[in-house]
Design a protein around this motif. Sequence first.
Motif, PDB file in Angstrom:
ATOM      1  N   TYR A   1       0.841  -1.205   0.000  1.00 53.26           N
ATOM      2  CA  TYR A   1       0.000   0.000   0.000  1.00 53.26           C
ATOM      3  C   TYR A   1       0.874   1.251   0.000  1.00 53.26           C
ATOM      4  O   TYR A   1       0.656   2.178  -0.788  1.00 53.26           O
ATOM      5  N   ARG A   2       1.879   1.247   0.907  1.00 51.75           N
ATOM      6  CA  ARG A   2       2.837   2.368   0.881  1.00 51.75           C
ATOM      7  C   ARG A   2       4.207   1.819   1.283  1.00 51.75           C
ATOM      8  O   ARG A   2       4.639   1.952   2.436  1.00 51.75           O
ATOM      9  N   SER A   3       4.850   1.175   0.323  1.00 53.81           N
ATOM     10  CA  SER A   3       6.126   0.519   0.633  1.00 53.81           C
ATOM     11  C   SER A   3       7.189   1.540   1.032  1.00 53.81           C
ATOM     12  O   SER A   3       8.133   1.216   1.761  1.00 53.81           O
ATOM     13  N   ASP A   4       7.033   2.804   0.553  1.00 54.95           N
ATOM     14  CA  ASP A   4       8.036   3.830   0.872  1.00 54.95           C
ATOM     15  C   ASP A   4       8.135   4.082   2.381  1.00 54.95           C
ATOM     16  O   ASP A   4       9.213   4.371   2.908  1.00 54.95           O
ATOM     17  N   VAL A   5       6.996   3.905   3.093  1.00 53.69           N
ATOM     18  CA  VAL A   5       7.001   4.098   4.554  1.00 53.69           C
ATOM     19  C   VAL A   5       7.955   3.097   5.204  1.00 53.69           C
ATOM     20  O   VAL A   5       8.682   3.422   6.144  1.00 53.69           O
ATOM     21  N   PHE A   6       7.942   1.893   4.667  1.00 55.49           N
ATOM     22  CA  PHE A   6       8.772   0.835   5.265  1.00 55.49           C
ATOM     23  C   PHE A   6      10.219   0.911   4.792  1.00 55.49           C
ATOM     24  O   PHE A   6      11.139   0.750   5.581  1.00 55.49           O
ATOM     25  N   THR A   7      10.407   1.180   3.504  1.00 58.74           N
ATOM     26  CA  THR A   7      11.785   1.196   2.990  1.00 58.74           C
ATOM     27  C   THR A   7      12.555   2.407   3.521  1.00 58.74           C
ATOM     28  O   THR A   7      13.774   2.368   3.614  1.00 58.74           O
ATOM     29  N   ALA A   8      11.800   3.470   3.872  1.00 57.35           N
ATOM     30  CA  ALA A   8      12.476   4.664   4.407  1.00 57.35           C
ATOM     31  C   ALA A   8      12.933   4.442   5.850  1.00 57.35           C
ATOM     32  O   ALA A   8      13.792   5.165   6.350  1.00 57.35           O
ATOM     33  N   ASN A   9      12.368   3.434   6.487  1.00 59.82           N
ATOM     34  CA  ASN A   9      12.716   3.143   7.875  1.00 59.82           C
ATOM     35  C   ASN A   9      14.037   2.353   7.922  1.00 59.82           C
ATOM     36  O   ASN A   9      14.084   1.185   7.537  1.00 59.82           O
ATOM     37  N   ASP A  10      15.109   3.007   8.376  1.00 58.65           N
ATOM     38  CA  ASP A  10      16.425   2.380   8.348  1.00 58.65           C
ATOM     39  C   ASP A  10      16.532   1.160   9.252  1.00 58.65           C
ATOM     40  O   ASP A  10      17.315   0.251   9.002  1.00 58.65           O
ATOM     41  N   SER A  11      15.747   1.159  10.312  1.00 65.68           N
ATOM     42  CA  SER A  11      15.876   0.040  11.266  1.00 65.68           C
ATOM     43  C   SER A  11      15.028  -1.167  10.856  1.00 65.68           C
ATOM     44  O   SER A  11      15.061  -2.191  11.527  1.00 65.68           O
ATOM     45  N   LEU A  12      14.279  -1.021   9.747  1.00 60.05           N
ATOM     46  CA  LEU A  12      13.381  -2.123   9.371  1.00 60.05           C
ATOM     47  C   LEU A  12      14.126  -3.433   9.070  1.00 60.05           C
ATOM     48  O   LEU A  12      13.682  -4.502   9.532  1.00 60.05           O
ATOM     49  N   PRO A  13      15.241  -3.401   8.307  1.00 58.87           N
ATOM     50  CA  PRO A  13      15.920  -4.675   8.048  1.00 58.87           C
ATOM     51  C   PRO A  13      16.336  -5.379   9.336  1.00 58.87           C
ATOM     52  O   PRO A  13      16.153  -6.585   9.468  1.00 58.87           O
ATOM     53  N   GLN A  14      16.904  -4.593  10.299  1.00 62.27           N
ATOM     54  CA  GLN A  14      17.287  -5.228  11.569  1.00 62.27           C
ATOM     55  C   GLN A  14      16.068  -5.790  12.281  1.00 62.27           C
ATOM     56  O   GLN A  14      16.104  -6.893  12.825  1.00 62.27           O
ATOM     57  N   LEU A  15      14.983  -5.004  12.246  1.00 65.04           N
ATOM     58  CA  LEU A  15      13.743  -5.480  12.890  1.00 65.04           C
ATOM     59  C   LEU A  15      13.253  -6.755  12.218  1.00 65.04           C
ATOM     60  O   LEU A  15      12.820  -7.697  12.871  1.00 65.04           O
ATOM     61  N   ALA A  16      13.326  -6.763  10.886  1.00 65.40           N
ATOM     62  CA  ALA A  16      12.871  -7.943  10.139  1.00 65.40           C
ATOM     63  C   ALA A  16      13.716  -9.154  10.499  1.00 65.40           C
ATOM     64  O   ALA A  16      13.188 -10.255  10.731  1.00 65.40           O
ATOM     65  N   VAL A  17      15.044  -8.936  10.589  1.00 64.00           N
ATOM     66  CA  VAL A  17      15.936 -10.051  10.946  1.00 64.00           C
ATOM     67  C   VAL A  17      15.611 -10.551  12.350  1.00 64.00           C
ATOM     68  O   VAL A  17      15.470 -11.754  12.580  1.00 64.00           O
ATOM     69  N   LEU A  18      15.449  -9.611  13.271  1.00 57.98           N
ATOM     70  CA  LEU A  18      15.162 -10.014  14.649  1.00 57.98           C
ATOM     71  C   LEU A  18      13.821 -10.736  14.748  1.00 57.98           C
ATOM     72  O   LEU A  18      13.701 -11.745  15.432  1.00 57.98           O
ATOM     73  N   TRP A  19      12.822 -10.188  14.043  1.00 53.26           N
ATOM     74  CA  TRP A  19      11.491 -10.827  14.090  1.00 53.26           C
ATOM     75  C   TRP A  19      11.547 -12.225  13.494  1.00 53.26           C
ATOM     76  O   TRP A  19      11.022 -13.176  14.065  1.00 53.26           O
ATOM     77  N   LEU A  20      12.221 -12.317  12.337  1.00 49.64           N
ATOM     78  CA  LEU A  20      12.326 -13.630  11.691  1.00 49.64           C
ATOM     79  C   LEU A  20      13.094 -14.599  12.582  1.00 49.64           C
ATOM     80  O   LEU A  20      12.705 -15.752  12.732  1.00 49.64           O
ATOM     81  N   PHE A  21      14.183 -14.096  13.180  1.00 48.26           N
ATOM     82  CA  PHE A  21      14.981 -14.953  14.045  1.00 48.26           C
ATOM     83  C   PHE A  21      14.134 -15.459  15.214  1.00 48.26           C
ATOM     84  O   PHE A  21      14.066 -16.655  15.485  1.00 48.26           O
ATOM     85  N   PHE A  22      13.450 -14.520  15.867  1.00 44.67           N
ATOM     86  CA  PHE A  22      12.651 -14.893  17.036  1.00 44.67           C
ATOM     87  C   PHE A  22      11.543 -15.875  16.638  1.00 44.67           C
ATOM     88  O   PHE A  22      11.342 -16.902  17.279  1.00 44.67           O
ATOM     89  N   THR A  23      10.828 -15.550  15.554  1.00 45.26           N
ATOM     90  CA  THR A  23       9.691 -16.378  15.154  1.00 45.26           C
ATOM     91  C   THR A  23      10.144 -17.770  14.716  1.00 45.26           C
ATOM     92  O   THR A  23       9.576 -18.782  15.147  1.00 45.26           O
TER      93      THR A  23
END
Lengths: 516, 329
Positions: free
Chosen positions: A403-425
């Motif tokens: 819907y608004r991918s720019d909101v997520f790609t502009a967030n610099d901490s998103l990749p780390q968050l994604a890695v942490l979430w994926l790791f935890f899950t």
Amino acid sequence: MISGTRTLFNWSLKSDAQAFSPHIVRLGFSGFMLLAILAAWADSLGGIAPGLNFFDWICRLNVLLISVSGISYFVSAVTEEKDSGSLALLRLAGVSPLAIILSKSTSRLISSLMLLLIQLPFTFLAITLGGITWQQIISSYLALAAWMCLVANVALFCSVRCRTSGRAATFASALLLAFFAAGPVLRQVATLSLPADVIQACRGLYEEQQLMSVVTRLDAILRGKVEVTFLSAQFWRNVTAGGGMFLLSLLLFNRYSDPTEMNPHGKSAKVRRFTVGRCWRLPLVWKDYLFFAGGSTIMLLKSILYVGVVLAFAWFHNLQSPGDARWLSSGLLQNAFFTVGGLLTVEMLLYASNTLFMEARQSSIAALRMLPYQTPVVLLQKVGACALALLPGVLILFLLFMYRSDVFTANDSLPQLAVLWLFFTLLSTHLTVLLSLYTKWAALPIAVVVSTVSTPCIGGAAAGLATVSAQAAALNGISWGMWFGVVVNLVWMWLFVLLPIELEIVNRWNRLSRDS
Amino acid sequence: MTTEVSADQLVDVPPAKPPELAVSIRDLRVSYGKFEAVKGISLDIPKGEVFGFIGPNGAGKSSTIRVLATLQPKFRGMALVGGLDVLSQPQKVRERIGYMPDFFGVYEDLTALEYLHFFAAAYKLPTSRRKGVIDDVLSLTDLTHKANAPVDGLSRGMKQRLALARVLLHDPDLLLLDEPASGLDPRARIEVRELLKALKDMGKTILISSHILHELSQLCTRIGIIETGEMVAQGSLDDIFRQLQLKRVIHLRLENGTPDLEATVRQIDGVDSLESQVDRWAVRLKEDVLSIADFHEALVKSGARLTMFQPEAMDMETAFMKLTEGRTA
């Protein structure tokens, strides 16, 4: 009757005291506490109030542990008897509902309270580290004990009300999520321009929720916002509500333990043919999707729930910014994304705790092992069924992202968050699946605790490596370097953390096939 | 009229073909840690035979069956099913066998028909054949009228028959049935027994374990008695009885049972032992040395005035009790 009830209750407590594994868990917990104190001491070398930080961390971990226990350990108290068909035998033997509830649920509550009690001597050491008083420690543990009492008895109610452990876990999860979500939702709604009565009601409910919330209470104790009192409103409210749920469970016990009520097969053959249909080319996916994950009906209900969550955020945005043409603001979009992500995680954990456990309980592992498939293929088909059942949540996440991918790609901490979430899950689902083949009840809470403890170490390293990859990529002028780092770290994570667990799951499954 | 057969003609006659073996086990040993559950069992089961595996709980029956079902990868010795090694070719072996464990699993949320459709698809039966095969196994197990009933609504006997229907779906040559009648009421037990007889008539090879002895005696062509991991005896029922009759007990009552006569009887060649009881003598006889009739004659010759001469009757339970010593693992 009193004698029988007392005998069963005593037997239950005695068997817990005599069994080896609960003591091992308690010993492991003590070891964990020592390690945590060591970590806090190391932390104190360069910080302030290490005792408070240490105790704060322990309290948050306890809240998580108690909440997760509610949807796994406590919730199966009565349903495990229903699942194995032995509840009717207990009733035939003249065992009263009170005796069953005391021996099956209250004994678990007492056993879990022991886990809190065992922490006390260690947490008192936090005083020597500085930043916390003994009054704060005692008040915190009383708050946690009251919260445990509430969660255990809510789970007991779900266990009495529902026919199977899976349904009870879903019901309990929904109630807990609703409780935790109610605070922020009510607070936000109270800020909107709505009729005064509605605002007033929302404020009242919000205040009540805050008075009952263990998180708010711990925050108040540890941040020193209030003068420390041992028995707070939260304590009395949690204990009273827990007692109320206990009584309600007792009153409804006979009604929902009736064998005729327990038969779920009300559907006619015609309806079943329509909903079930012909077996697919991947039979295990067909079986698990329809009979474990609930099939199309549950898919539809989940889709409605997820869409409802997103629409609630959209409605909220519309109330906040009536003239805005967009459906969701950046902040609310991220909130909706993380809420759906959280629900998806809960869904995954619940599937993980039951998918193989149900086969073990139904003694059907040997029958599956005799099929012309290798064990990994059988297990992958089961994963496939769960993945199919997770589609509504995944699809909504994807749509929110697109819907608004720019909101997520502009967030610099998103990749780390994604890695942490994926790791935890991934780590917690893998551990839950593995532990569900070893333990009868507590696979989910143990897995969540282990994952929570290990995520800052291993997951942090993975997230750090993602950053290093991104910086290396930036130096070399490679775009999408961060995401490349994410992929590299996923491969690393799979190879060194998840693959060994997967191999052990296969080994354990094969061992159970000959033991069952 | 007799027909003379020349030496040349004899050469042309093909030698008797050894029976094709459905199961062949040699020196099988299964250990769980330090505990040895199966201690060097050897047995052959020709195709079409119903082999009964008898033994007390913990004797090693289930361990042996699990080896044949490819579920026990750690063992020593050799185990072949239809000539296929269970260790190196487990998938091929699984296609040839139908295994029903003592704790069989049935998915209770499914109807009987859905349950069988699931396993038929899992056994990769072509869709065109699936319905016919399922109808056949439902009919064979007498569950046609319960096809659309949920599994958790079925009685235990019916669930047992449904589990049997499931193992028949892929038309296996060998059925491995571990205590198929355990926990069933008498009627359900008879139903399962009749079903097994029908399968026997269809030419299936069946290896069935049980500790309900008279059931196996009505069904099995051969039996093997196992205790603490060792095969105590195996063969047809007649063979086993014959083995046991080597030391048959004969109960005697005499009008003149004097100590002198007792000493005389003890001296008879073939008498293993004599136990003087309150109202009788129990004589243990080596039947390969002295037949019952010869013993009777010898008694009369030695002056015994018999009022009772009763050789102990042999049945499966007696055989079992004689061959096993009640040891547990």
